[in-house]
Enzyme design. Structure first.
Site, mmCIF file in Angstrom:
data_model
loop_
_atom_site.group_PDB
_atom_site.id
_atom_site.type_symbol
_atom_site.label_atom_id
_atom_site.label_comp_id
_atom_site.label_asym_id
_atom_site.label_seq_id
_atom_site.Cartn_x
_atom_site.Cartn_y
_atom_site.Cartn_z
ATOM 1 N N GLY A 89 -14.023 -3.383 0.707
ATOM 2 C CA GLY A 89 -15.209 -2.623 0.919
ATOM 3 C C GLY A 89 -15.698 -1.517 0.111
ATOM 4 O O GLY A 89 -16.765 -1.337 -0.592
ATOM 5 N N GLY A 100 -10.093 -7.169 -1.074
ATOM 6 C CA GLY A 100 -10.202 -7.923 0.216
ATOM 7 C C GLY A 100 -9.661 -9.360 0.435
ATOM 8 O O GLY A 100 -8.375 -9.356 -0.037
ATOM 9 N N ARG A 142 0.635 -1.264 0.020
ATOM 10 C CA ARG A 142 0.161 -0.184 -0.060
ATOM 11 C C ARG A 142 0.795 1.160 -0.033
ATOM 12 O O ARG A 142 0.455 2.240 -0.557
ATOM 13 C CB ARG A 142 -0.816 -0.125 1.070
ATOM 14 C CG ARG A 142 -2.097 -1.061 0.826
ATOM 15 C CD ARG A 142 -3.296 -1.076 1.943
ATOM 16 N NE ARG A 142 -4.370 -1.596 1.726
ATOM 17 C CZ ARG A 142 -4.972 -2.266 2.624
ATOM 18 N NH1 ARG A 142 -4.939 -1.927 3.756
ATOM 19 N NH2 ARG A 142 -6.037 -2.841 2.008
ATOM 20 N N LYS A 196 -20.192 -14.396 4.773
ATOM 21 C CA LYS A 196 -21.593 -14.040 5.127
ATOM 22 C C LYS A 196 -22.190 -13.264 3.743
ATOM 23 O O LYS A 196 -22.041 -12.584 3.005
ATOM 24 C CB LYS A 196 -21.709 -12.997 5.931
ATOM 25 C CG LYS A 196 -21.004 -13.488 7.211
ATOM 26 C CD LYS A 196 -21.171 -12.299 8.284
ATOM 27 C CE LYS A 196 -20.873 -12.752 9.675
ATOM 28 N NZ LYS A 196 -20.881 -11.520 10.300
HETATM 29 P P1 AMP Z 1 -15.286 -12.421 3.350
HETATM 30 O O1 AMP Z 1 -14.445 -11.434 4.143
HETATM 31 O O2 AMP Z 1 -16.763 -12.251 3.314
HETATM 32 O O3 AMP Z 1 -14.774 -12.174 1.902
HETATM 33 O O4 AMP Z 1 -14.870 -13.805 3.788
HETATM 34 C C1 AMP Z 1 -13.736 -14.485 3.588
HETATM 35 C C2 AMP Z 1 -13.465 -15.574 4.570
HETATM 36 O O5 AMP Z 1 -14.241 -16.406 4.502
HETATM 37 C C3 AMP Z 1 -12.106 -16.051 4.362
HETATM 38 O O6 AMP Z 1 -11.255 -16.020 5.755
HETATM 39 C C4 AMP Z 1 -12.161 -17.561 4.270
HETATM 40 O O7 AMP Z 1 -11.461 -18.491 4.614
HETATM 41 C C5 AMP Z 1 -13.819 -17.629 4.479
HETATM 42 N N1 AMP Z 1 -14.454 -18.821 4.068
HETATM 43 C C6 AMP Z 1 -14.506 -18.809 2.910
HETATM 44 N N2 AMP Z 1 -15.384 -20.138 2.512
HETATM 45 C C7 AMP Z 1 -15.382 -20.809 3.688
HETATM 46 C C8 AMP Z 1 -16.200 -22.024 4.415
HETATM 47 N N3 AMP Z 1 -16.967 -22.773 3.225
HETATM 48 N N4 AMP Z 1 -16.319 -21.966 5.558
HETATM 49 C C9 AMP Z 1 -15.839 -21.132 6.346
HETATM 50 N N5 AMP Z 1 -15.452 -20.080 6.081
HETATM 51 C C10 AMP Z 1 -15.162 -19.712 4.686
#
Ligand code: AMP
Length: 416
Positions: free
Chosen positions: A397, A374, A34, A221
């Site tokens: 984000g 991200g 960065r 999520k």
């Molecule tokens: P996000 O910040 O919403 O993009 O989520 C990223 C995180 O989701 C990463 O740390 C991944 O390890 C986690 N992740 C992705 N797939 C899975 C899964 N099937 N079960 C649990 N965590 C997950």
């Protein structure tokens, strides 16, 4: 919008909002990407003879901990110290960088007054001030608007180069340019923001030649990505959904999901979404599962089609889904990807995310491919695929909000 290239700032003080939110452990910077990314804008201003004041946040500072848990608060403040960044920036620029250990007061004012053309001053973490994030709510000592006015009075011009913070209307990202604009002073975008905006705008205002437009969403999520799914349903031809969020959709379809992290309060949303998607949403057909997320407690990793048995959880897309997704990606003229396909931090569950990267390598020169920052950007870099993408965003984000809000971000709109 004015760009940094167009500014005439010889002998003038230019406040630059940069994104120096870098990982630091025990005073050592673990990844200086960065800082490197901000160099073109800083160098351009120095070449123009400006006196450059840099503002950035570093990490999270929860001000309510000041009374609730003073020890924890003190740790946050220690971890948020930007001084190591001033040192690294000095090495990269090959010139000394002055550091102000305070965000307001005598030390800062004296250091600003002593600046000469071609000098650089980095100010301590903007989030040390409660008014930085509390800007919109007018919270904090001296309130956010007073803070923005205080910082703005140092500057003859403002440059926004912190794309990763452009979705936040904070004192340093929104307040300062608002004040300077009111005073008739120039406000501009830096090189990094200019590049991000032009690449992401292409994913928002979709042209016929960029179709089929395929979005790939993953991560944890559904609730974090509801708005972007809504927006992408209108813009895209296909949305491939992997990661943990796929299991909320699977459950909504009546499938068994075992111990997978399903968001029960999003089942209705997922159902509605699938109903109105008209076949645009493609879900996994198989998964890599395990009996425990924790490697130390795990005894078994295997692959299942469809339903996830009780006592296990889905941690990556399976081999058939990798193939299915790769086929859809191969047809695309434009890709927007946000969120890993599995727990890419653990070796057993990296294959899905790597398969998406590999499929995108196959599009090189044939399609416009964007990784929206991200965790997916971290994965792309970790696996060595960064150069295969047309654009890897520096703001997770911010890039999602850019898509959600049809190309609008507060920290960019204020410059218009
Ligand atoms: P996000 O910040 O919403 O993009 O989520 C990223 C995180 O989701 C990463 O740390 C991944 O390890 C986690 N992740 C992705 N797939 C899975 C899964 N099937 N079960 C649990 N965590 C997950």
């Amino acid at each position: 919008m004015l760009t940094v290239k167009e500014l005439q700032v010889n002998g003038k003080v230019v406040i630059v909002r940069v994104d120096f939110n870098v990982p630091i452990k025990e005073g050592v910077i673990r990844d200086d990407n960065r800082i490197v990314a901000a160099l073109p804008t800083i160098k351009e201003l120095l070449a123009k003879g400006a006196k450059v004041i840099l503002l950035s946040h570093l990490g999270k500072i929860k001000h309510k901990l000041k009374d609730e848990d003073p020890e924890k608060f003190a740790k946050q403040v220690r971890d948020g110290n930007l001084e190591p960044v001033a040192r690294r920036l000095g090495e990269l620029l090959n010139q000394p960088v002055v550091f102000s250990s305070v965000t307001r007061g005598e030390e800062l004012e004296e250091k600003v007054a002593a600046l000469k053309s071609g000098d650089v001053l980095l100010v301590q973490n903007t989030r040390y001030e409660k008014g930085e994030e509390g800007f919109a709510k007018e919270e904090g000592e001296g309130k956010g608007h007073d803070l923005a006015a205080y910082w703005a009075k140092f500057g003859d011009a403002f440059v926004m180069d912190a794309f990763g913070s452009a979705h936040r209307a904070h004192a340093s990202t929104y307040g300062i340019p608002e004040v300077l604009k009111r005073e008739g002073k120039p406000v501009a975008v830096g090189y990094l923001v200019e590049k991000e905006v032009s690449n992401l705008t292409r994913c928002v205002d979709v042209k016929a030649e960029d179709r089929p437009y395929v979005a790939i969403l993953g991560g944890l999520k559904v609730s974090d990505k509801i708005k972007v799914i809504e927006s992408l349903l209108k813009k895209c031809d296909k949305i491939l959904i992997g990661g943990a969020m796929a299991y909320t959709f699977a459950k909504a379809l009546g499938k068994t999901t075992g111990e997978s992290p399903v968001e029960l309060d999003q089942l209705d949303y997922a159902k509605n979404c699938l109903a109105k998607a008209n076949g645009k949403i493609v879900l996994p057909v198989d998964s890599v599962i395990a009996d425990n997320f924790d490697p130390a407690l795990r005894t078994k990793v295997s692959v299942v089609d469809g339903d996830i048995p009780d006592g296990t959880q889905g941690l990556d897309i399976g081999p058939k889904t990798r193939e299915l997704f790769a086929k859809e990606i191969a047809k695309a003229k434009m890709i927007f990807w946000n969120g890993p396909m599995g727990v890419f931090e653990q070796e057993e569950f990296q294959k899905g995310t790597i398969a998406v990267c590999e499929a995108i390598v196959g599009l090189k020169g044939k399609a416009f491919t964007v990784c929206g920052g991200g965790d997916s950007a971290a994965a792309v870099k970790q696996f060595g695929y960064k150069e295969s993408f047309s654009h890897v965003s520096t703001g997770g984000g911010a890039s999602l909000e850019m898509i959600e809000n049809d190309g609008h971000l507060p920290g960019i709109d204020v410059l218009k």
